[in-house]
Scaffold this active site. Structure first.
Site, PDB file in Angstrom:
ATOM      1  CG  HIS A   1      10.496  -5.817   3.895  1.00 59.69           C
ATOM      2  ND1 HIS A   1      11.287  -5.183   2.950  1.00 59.69           N
ATOM      3  CD2 HIS A   1       9.316  -5.180   3.906  1.00 59.69           C
ATOM      4  CE1 HIS A   1      10.596  -4.192   2.415  1.00 59.69           C
ATOM      5  NE2 HIS A   1       9.394  -4.160   2.980  1.00 59.69           N
TER       6      HIS A   1
ATOM      7  CG  HIS B   1       5.032  -5.796   3.809  1.00 57.98           C
ATOM      8  ND1 HIS B   1       5.350  -5.638   5.130  1.00 57.98           N
ATOM      9  CD2 HIS B   1       5.636  -4.783   3.136  1.00 57.98           C
ATOM     10  CE1 HIS B   1       6.110  -4.558   5.268  1.00 57.98           C
ATOM     11  NE2 HIS B   1       6.295  -4.024   4.071  1.00 57.98           N
TER      12      HIS B   1
END
Length: 163
Positions: free
Chosen positions: A68, A83
């Site tokens: 992620h 992110h």
């Protein structure tokens, strides 16, 4: 006087949009870790599609095992965190495909991560994607785009002046 005689030796890193989408102020990210700049200063983008490319020529210094997020280091040592979404670590990699490895050198525009945007919308609290400078101690100042729309390889989202 010195700069006038010898030219401007200022070190500047220009980051292009790694994602197509709506630009959001880091202070408006619905997560106090990012909005409070605890990870660093930067900008966020609300993605329109599931593609993340490198915003600058850099080295991949970290690929989170949950896919992620990843970290990049630029030629002047600026470290960036991209992110994808908020609380997406809880997805344990589901919905993400990473296309790079740690230690790999990438050019601006190289594909880093693809993700299933509809899956993330259904499973994560937000798909807002912060892009932050995590080693602010090296930064003299950061100029942020005033554009509301980010386009991959076109929109300069950040200009980072290195000390």
């Amino acid at each position: 006087m010195f700069k006038k005689l010898f030219g401007n030796k200022e070190k500047v890193e220009q980051l292009l949009a790694p994602i197509n989408g709506q630009v959001i102020n880091i202070e408006d990210v619905p997560d106090p870790v990012f909005s409070g700049k605890m990870m660093g200063d930067g900008i966020a983008i609300l993605p329109e599609e599931g593609l993340v490319v490198s915003p600058i020529d850099a080295e991949v210094i970290q690929v989170f095992h949950t896919k992620h997020a990843l970290g990049l280091r630029t030629k002047h040592g600026i470290e960036l965190l991209i992110h994808i979404g908020l609380e997406t670590v809880n997805l344990k990699g589901e919905g993400f495909e990473v296309h790079v490895t740690e230690g790999q050198r990438v050019k601006a525009g190289d594909k880093l991560v693809t993700f299933d945007i509809e899956f993330l919308k259904s499973k994560a609290p937000s798909i807002v994607t912060p892009i932050v400078v995590t080693n602010g101690d090296l930064v003299e100042k950061i100029e942020k785009t005033d554009s509301t729309q980010a386009n991959i390889k076109e929109t300069e989202i950040l200009k980072v002046y290195v000390k």
